[in-house]
Design a protein around this motif. Structure first.
Motif, PDB file in Angstrom:
ATOM      1  N   LYS A 119       0.844  -1.199   0.000  1.00  0.00           N
ATOM      2  CA  LYS A 119       0.000   0.000   0.000  1.00  0.00           C
ATOM      3  C   LYS A 119       0.885   1.257   0.000  1.00  0.00           C
ATOM      4  CE  LYS A 119      -3.626   2.212   2.728  1.00  0.00           C
ATOM      5  NZ  LYS A 119      -3.044   3.184   3.630  1.00  0.00           N
ATOM      6  N   GLY A 120       0.687   2.121  -0.972  1.00  0.00           N
ATOM      7  CA  GLY A 120       1.467   3.357  -1.034  1.00  0.00           C
ATOM      8  C   GLY A 120       2.838   3.202  -1.665  1.00  0.00           C
ATOM      9  N   ARG A 121       3.175   1.979  -2.068  1.00  0.00           N
ATOM     10  CA  ARG A 121       4.472   1.785  -2.735  1.00  0.00           C
ATOM     11  C   ARG A 121       4.260   0.938  -3.988  1.00  0.00           C
ATOM     12  NH1 ARG A 121       9.280  -0.331   0.831  1.00  0.00           N
ATOM     13  NH2 ARG A 121       8.490  -2.372   0.294  1.00  0.00           N
ATOM     14  N   GLN A 124       5.228   1.391 -10.729  1.00  0.00           N
ATOM     15  CA  GLN A 124       4.985   2.632 -11.464  1.00  0.00           C
ATOM     16  C   GLN A 124       4.148   3.509 -10.555  1.00  0.00           C
ATOM     17  OE1 GLN A 124       3.578   2.764 -15.580  1.00  0.00           O
ATOM     18  NE2 GLN A 124       2.359   4.553 -15.096  1.00  0.00           N
ATOM     19  N   PHE A 125       4.665   4.693 -10.247  1.00  0.00           N
ATOM     20  CA  PHE A 125       3.913   5.641  -9.433  1.00  0.00           C
ATOM     21  C   PHE A 125       4.058   7.001 -10.100  1.00  0.00           C
ATOM     22  CE2 PHE A 125       7.595   7.713  -7.453  1.00  0.00           C
ATOM     23  CZ  PHE A 125       8.592   6.780  -7.707  1.00  0.00           C
ATOM     24  N   HIS A 126       3.398   7.996  -9.530  1.00  0.00           N
ATOM     25  CA  HIS A 126       3.394   9.305 -10.195  1.00  0.00           C
ATOM     26  C   HIS A 126       3.881  10.385  -9.249  1.00  0.00           C
ATOM     27  CE1 HIS A 126       0.784   6.733 -12.513  1.00  0.00           C
ATOM     28  NE2 HIS A 126       1.006   7.528 -13.544  1.00  0.00           N
ATOM     29  N   GLN A 127       4.525  11.351  -9.800  1.00  0.00           N
ATOM     30  CA  GLN A 127       4.992  12.494  -9.000  1.00  0.00           C
ATOM     31  C   GLN A 127       4.550  13.806  -9.632  1.00  0.00           C
ATOM     32  OE1 GLN A 127       9.280  12.299  -8.775  1.00  0.00           O
ATOM     33  NE2 GLN A 127       9.270  10.932  -6.992  1.00  0.00           N
ATOM     34  N   PHE A 128       4.151  14.756  -8.757  1.00  0.00           N
ATOM     35  CA  PHE A 128       4.163  16.176  -9.103  1.00  0.00           C
ATOM     36  C   PHE A 128       5.507  16.673  -8.595  1.00  0.00           C
ATOM     37  CE2 PHE A 128      -0.397  15.690  -7.707  1.00  0.00           C
ATOM     38  CZ  PHE A 128      -0.969  15.878  -8.949  1.00  0.00           C
ATOM     39  N   VAL A 130       8.695  19.974  -8.707  1.00  0.00           N
ATOM     40  CA  VAL A 130       9.167  21.269  -9.186  1.00  0.00           C
ATOM     41  C   VAL A 130      10.679  21.321  -9.021  1.00  0.00           C
ATOM     42  CG1 VAL A 130       7.041  22.290  -8.268  1.00  0.00           C
ATOM     43  CG2 VAL A 130       9.170  22.685  -7.094  1.00  0.00           C
ATOM     44  N   GLU A 131      11.313  22.047  -9.913  1.00  0.00           N
ATOM     45  CA  GLU A 131      12.750  22.281  -9.823  1.00  0.00           C
ATOM     46  C   GLU A 131      12.970  23.772 -10.094  1.00  0.00           C
ATOM     47  OE1 GLU A 131      14.136  19.628  -8.800  1.00  0.00           O
ATOM     48  OE2 GLU A 131      12.946  17.995  -9.627  1.00  0.00           O
ATOM     49  N   ALA A 132      13.627  24.452  -9.143  1.00  0.00           N
ATOM     50  CA  ALA A 132      13.995  25.859  -9.348  1.00  0.00           C
ATOM     51  C   ALA A 132      15.500  25.883  -9.590  1.00  0.00           C
ATOM     52  CB  ALA A 132      13.623  26.685  -8.123  1.00  0.00           C
ATOM     53  N   ASP A 264      21.735  11.045  -3.672  1.00  0.00           N
ATOM     54  CA  ASP A 264      23.013  11.635  -3.234  1.00  0.00           C
ATOM     55  C   ASP A 264      23.203  13.101  -3.588  1.00  0.00           C
ATOM     56  OD1 ASP A 264      23.808   9.378  -2.020  1.00  0.00           O
ATOM     57  OD2 ASP A 264      25.330   8.812  -3.503  1.00  0.00           O
ATOM     58  N   TYR A 265      22.301  13.688  -4.393  1.00  0.00           N
ATOM     59  CA  TYR A 265      22.628  15.017  -4.908  1.00  0.00           C
ATOM     60  C   TYR A 265      22.376  16.185  -3.952  1.00  0.00           C
ATOM     61  CZ  TYR A 265      17.766  14.311  -6.752  1.00  0.00           C
ATOM     62  OH  TYR A 265      16.446  14.002  -6.920  1.00  0.00           O
ATOM     63  N   TYR A 266      21.848  15.919  -2.770  1.00  0.00           N
ATOM     64  CA  TYR A 266      21.435  17.036  -1.914  1.00  0.00           C
ATOM     65  C   TYR A 266      22.579  17.692  -1.132  1.00  0.00           C
ATOM     66  CZ  TYR A 266      16.691  15.384  -2.775  1.00  0.00           C
ATOM     67  OH  TYR A 266      15.515  14.996  -3.362  1.00  0.00           O
ATOM     68  N   CYS A 305      17.015  23.901  -6.297  1.00  0.00           N
ATOM     69  CA  CYS A 305      16.219  23.385  -5.189  1.00  0.00           C
ATOM     70  C   CYS A 305      14.913  22.841  -5.753  1.00  0.00           C
ATOM     71  CB  CYS A 305      15.946  24.561  -4.243  1.00  0.00           C
ATOM     72  SG  CYS A 305      15.093  24.133  -2.760  1.00  0.00           S
ATOM     73  N   GLY A 306      14.411  21.740  -5.206  1.00  0.00           N
ATOM     74  CA  GLY A 306      13.169  21.185  -5.735  1.00  0.00           C
ATOM     75  C   GLY A 306      12.569  20.144  -4.811  1.00  0.00           C
ATOM     76  N   PHE A 307      11.437  19.614  -5.239  1.00  0.00           N
ATOM     77  CA  PHE A 307      10.792  18.549  -4.453  1.00  0.00           C
ATOM     78  C   PHE A 307       9.861  17.763  -5.359  1.00  0.00           C
ATOM     79  CE2 PHE A 307       7.847  22.158  -4.148  1.00  0.00           C
ATOM     80  CZ  PHE A 307       6.640  21.555  -4.487  1.00  0.00           C
ATOM     81  N   ALA A 308       9.425  16.605  -4.871  1.00  0.00           N
ATOM     82  CA  ALA A 308       8.393  15.848  -5.584  1.00  0.00           C
ATOM     83  C   ALA A 308       7.385  15.299  -4.587  1.00  0.00           C
ATOM     84  CB  ALA A 308       9.020  14.718  -6.392  1.00  0.00           C
ATOM     85  N   ILE A 309       6.134  15.283  -5.021  1.00  0.00           N
ATOM     86  CA  ILE A 309       5.023  14.757  -4.219  1.00  0.00           C
ATOM     87  C   ILE A 309       4.559  13.455  -4.860  1.00  0.00           C
ATOM     88  CG2 ILE A 309       2.609  15.161  -3.568  1.00  0.00           C
ATOM     89  CD1 ILE A 309       3.200  18.164  -3.655  1.00  0.00           C
ATOM     90  N   GLY A 310       4.396  12.416  -4.070  1.00  0.00           N
ATOM     91  CA  GLY A 310       3.865  11.152  -4.588  1.00  0.00           C
ATOM     92  C   GLY A 310       2.356  11.270  -4.753  1.00  0.00           C
ATOM     93  N   VAL A 311       1.887  11.167  -5.999  1.00  0.00           N
ATOM     94  CA  VAL A 311       0.465  11.429  -6.261  1.00  0.00           C
ATOM     95  C   VAL A 311      -0.425  10.363  -5.595  1.00  0.00           C
ATOM     96  CG1 VAL A 311      -1.276  11.853  -8.025  1.00  0.00           C
ATOM     97  CG2 VAL A 311       1.102  12.482  -8.459  1.00  0.00           C
TER      98      VAL A 311
HETATM   99  P1  HAM Z   1      11.829  10.846  -3.500  1.00  0.00           P
HETATM  100  O1  HAM Z   1      11.822  11.102  -2.032  1.00  0.00           O
HETATM  101  O2  HAM Z   1      12.577   9.657  -3.968  1.00  0.00           O
HETATM  102  O3  HAM Z   1      12.402  12.156  -4.171  1.00  0.00           O
HETATM  103  O4  HAM Z   1      10.358  10.741  -4.030  1.00  0.00           O
HETATM  104  C1  HAM Z   1       9.411  11.753  -3.776  1.00  0.00           C
HETATM  105  C2  HAM Z   1       8.074  11.163  -3.382  1.00  0.00           C
HETATM  106  O5  HAM Z   1       7.626  10.226  -4.361  1.00  0.00           O
HETATM  107  C3  HAM Z   1       8.084  10.359  -2.098  1.00  0.00           C
HETATM  108  O6  HAM Z   1       7.998  11.199  -0.972  1.00  0.00           O
HETATM  109  C4  HAM Z   1       6.838   9.511  -2.252  1.00  0.00           C
HETATM  110  O7  HAM Z   1       5.683  10.252  -1.903  1.00  0.00           O
HETATM  111  C5  HAM Z   1       6.816   9.238  -3.742  1.00  0.00           C
HETATM  112  N1  HAM Z   1       7.339   7.883  -4.024  1.00  0.00           N
HETATM  113  C6  HAM Z   1       8.629   7.504  -4.106  1.00  0.00           C
HETATM  114  N2  HAM Z   1       8.726   6.182  -4.385  1.00  0.00           N
HETATM  115  C7  HAM Z   1       7.459   5.721  -4.495  1.00  0.00           C
HETATM  116  C8  HAM Z   1       6.877   4.434  -4.789  1.00  0.00           C
HETATM  117  N3  HAM Z   1       7.627   3.360  -5.051  1.00  0.00           N
HETATM  118  N4  HAM Z   1       5.520   4.345  -4.808  1.00  0.00           N
HETATM  119  C9  HAM Z   1       4.739   5.416  -4.552  1.00  0.00           C
HETATM  120  N5  HAM Z   1       5.231   6.647  -4.287  1.00  0.00           N
HETATM  121  C10 HAM Z   1       6.573   6.793  -4.250  1.00  0.00           C
HETATM  122  C11 HAM Z   1      12.590  12.324  -5.503  1.00  0.00           C
HETATM  123  O8  HAM Z   1      12.162  11.582  -6.346  1.00  0.00           O
HETATM  124  C12 HAM Z   1      13.326  13.604  -5.847  1.00  0.00           C
HETATM  125  N6  HAM Z   1      13.482  13.673  -7.313  1.00  0.00           N
HETATM  126  C13 HAM Z   1      12.571  14.813  -5.321  1.00  0.00           C
HETATM  127  C14 HAM Z   1      13.271  16.105  -5.670  1.00  0.00           C
HETATM  128  C15 HAM Z   1      12.959  16.948  -6.668  1.00  0.00           C
HETATM  129  N7  HAM Z   1      14.340  16.592  -5.050  1.00  0.00           N
HETATM  130  C16 HAM Z   1      14.699  17.725  -5.658  1.00  0.00           C
HETATM  131  N8  HAM Z   1      13.875  17.928  -6.647  1.00  0.00           N
END
Ligand code: HAM
Length: 436
Positions: A119-121, A124-128, A130-132, A264-266, A305-311
């Protein structure tokens, strides 16, 4: 014949759930745009080397979670993207996007990680995300955190239901190296208390030992040297500025000096937004600063700087505590009957759409009773009906489907030219009545 089923851990998104996703996607995109972020779309497949160099060779993602393959036609090493930061950086360098100055970019799309599904993992999953890029000031880290806070509000999450912000600073490279050496010294002195995985990490990535969930090592880990005691003046000032901006804006946060992230990039600011409403997979959003990645990928140095949200996780949380109104369906279901009624119905449906209505037209021949049943099930506000008489007169009957008393449903016969206006009035009356 055997039926073919989808790949484990990769889900279909079906109606009516898909309308919830559409609605959330719309709201998230609106918030990102309100902060000046422009959309970017990059391919799902990238050269494998991009992720090895970008995310880091000794990370879980690169070591064991990537869908990598050799292109059978030309031998290229390719990977389904496990995340999108490295790809956005690649695209910015390749197209010289930072030439005119910094960029705020956002994206939405599928990512792929070969993890054990639960559940929750998913695989294939989706992200919103942003990257500044090209921004070094702590105000940009803070702005992104305020944007996420606003997003929770926009999505209808009460303060108590919002994920909680955990924050840490990873400092700069020299500070991390000094800390790393202190960790190696500390854990080497207690090598016999490390499990096999951690013994291996002692050589490769000692920081990840801190992530271990092994209860036998919890005490050892809690006594390990902390990065915060290795931070210099500039790193501390950056962290203080972010914290202060959050405090001024009234965004609650917790410092968590164990937060290291799995990529590792942080450097400097790292953060996660975590909820306790979703069980084990409670991290809804993660991100931070990556000031060296652009240069490391071959571009001119540019802090970012950026982040991603797990949809999937975000929507699971919303379903738990703040159900989302789905994206709107159709307004009108067009039923028709009589000899060769379809061509005229097609024309009538187009006329309604030209007048701004969303119309689903019945397809094929069926009794009017069964068509009205379909109309009811479609979620439409109105049924429009065209039989032989209406067709000849160039009219249709419009009937309210969600009135106060369906047995006394309001209905009117109107010309095609007037149908749109009348339909909109009837929808408005039903909306007022239902409080929608
Ligand atoms: P991440 O923490 O690997 O960061 O993934 C971001 C979010 O994606 C997680 O907090 C989670 O909500 C969701 N997620 C990750 N893996 C799964 C999975 N297997 N199934 C469902 N949801 C998942 C990144 O990906 C970085 N690129 C974020 C970032 C952007 N940092 C700087 N810019």
């Amino acid at each position: 014949m055997d039926k073919i089923v989808g790949v484990k851990g990769m889900n279909d998104l079906l109606p009516p759930q898909s309308a919830i996703w559409e609605s959330v996607e719309q709201q998230v995109a609106d918030v990102f745009r309100a902060y000046g972020y422009a959309a970017i779309r990059t391919p799902i497949v990238e050269p494998t080397a991009l992720f090895i160099r970008g995310i880091g060779e000794v990370t879980d993602i690169v070591e064991k979670e990537m869908y990598s393959f050799t292109d059978a036609l030309n031998g290229e090493q390719l990977t389904l993207r496990p995340e999108n930061t490295a790809a956005v950086v690649r695209a910015c360098i390749e197209h010289n996007l930072l030439y005119d100055g910094p960029r705020r970019l956002w994206y939405l799309g599928p990512m792929f990680r070969h993890e054990r599904p639960q559940k929750g993992r998913y695989r294939q999953f989706h992200q919103f995300g942003v990257e500044a890029l090209g921004y070094g000031q702590p105000a940009v880290d803070a702005e992104q955190l305020l944007m996420i806070w606003r997003l929770w509000e926009t999505l209808g999450l009460s303060v108590a239901d919002r994920p909680q912000l955990q924050l840490n600073s990873l400092g700069d490279l020299s500070e991390r190296l000094a800390h790393r050496q202190a960790l190696v010294d500390y854990f080497s002195a207690a090598k016999d208390r490390l499990d096999a995985d951690s013994q291996r990490r002692l050589q490769t990535n000692p920081l990840r030992i801190l992530d271990s969930k092994n209860p036998d090592m919890a005490e050892l880990i809690s006594g390990a040297p902390k990065l915060s005691s290795f931070l210099g003046q500039a790193s501390r000032a950056h962290q203080d500025a972010v914290c202060q901006a959050l405090t001024v804006a009234g965004v609650p946060f917790q410092m968590n000096d164990r937060l290291v992230r799995g990529l590792d990039y942080y450097n400097l600011t790292v953060f996660e937004w975590v909820t306790d409403r979703l069980g084990a997979q409670g991290t809804v959003c993660g991100g931070g600063r990556y000031d060296s990645l652009v240069e490391q990928m071959g571009g001119k140095p540019a802090p970012a700087c950026g982040f991603a949200i797990g949809v999937e996780r975000l929507i699971a949380l919303l379903e738990e505590v703040a159900p989302v109104a789905p994206a709107p369906g159709v307004d009108v279901y067009l039923a028709h009957f009589g000899e060769n009624s379809e061509p005229a119905a097609l024309h009538a449906a187009e006329a309604l759409r030209s007048q701004g209505l969303r119309v689903a037209m019945h397809s094929g021949a069926a009794s009017i009773k069964s068509q009205m049943k379909k109309a009811d099930g479609s979620g439409a506000w109105l049924a429009a009906i065209q039989g032989d008489d209406e067709r000849q007169a160039g009219t249709m009957v419009i009937k309210a489907l969600r009135g106060p008393d369906p047995s006394k449903a309001v209905q009117q016969t109107v010309s095609l030219a007037q149908a749109g206006m009348v339909a909109k009035q009837m929808i408005q009356e039903q909306r007022t009545h239902s409080g929608a």
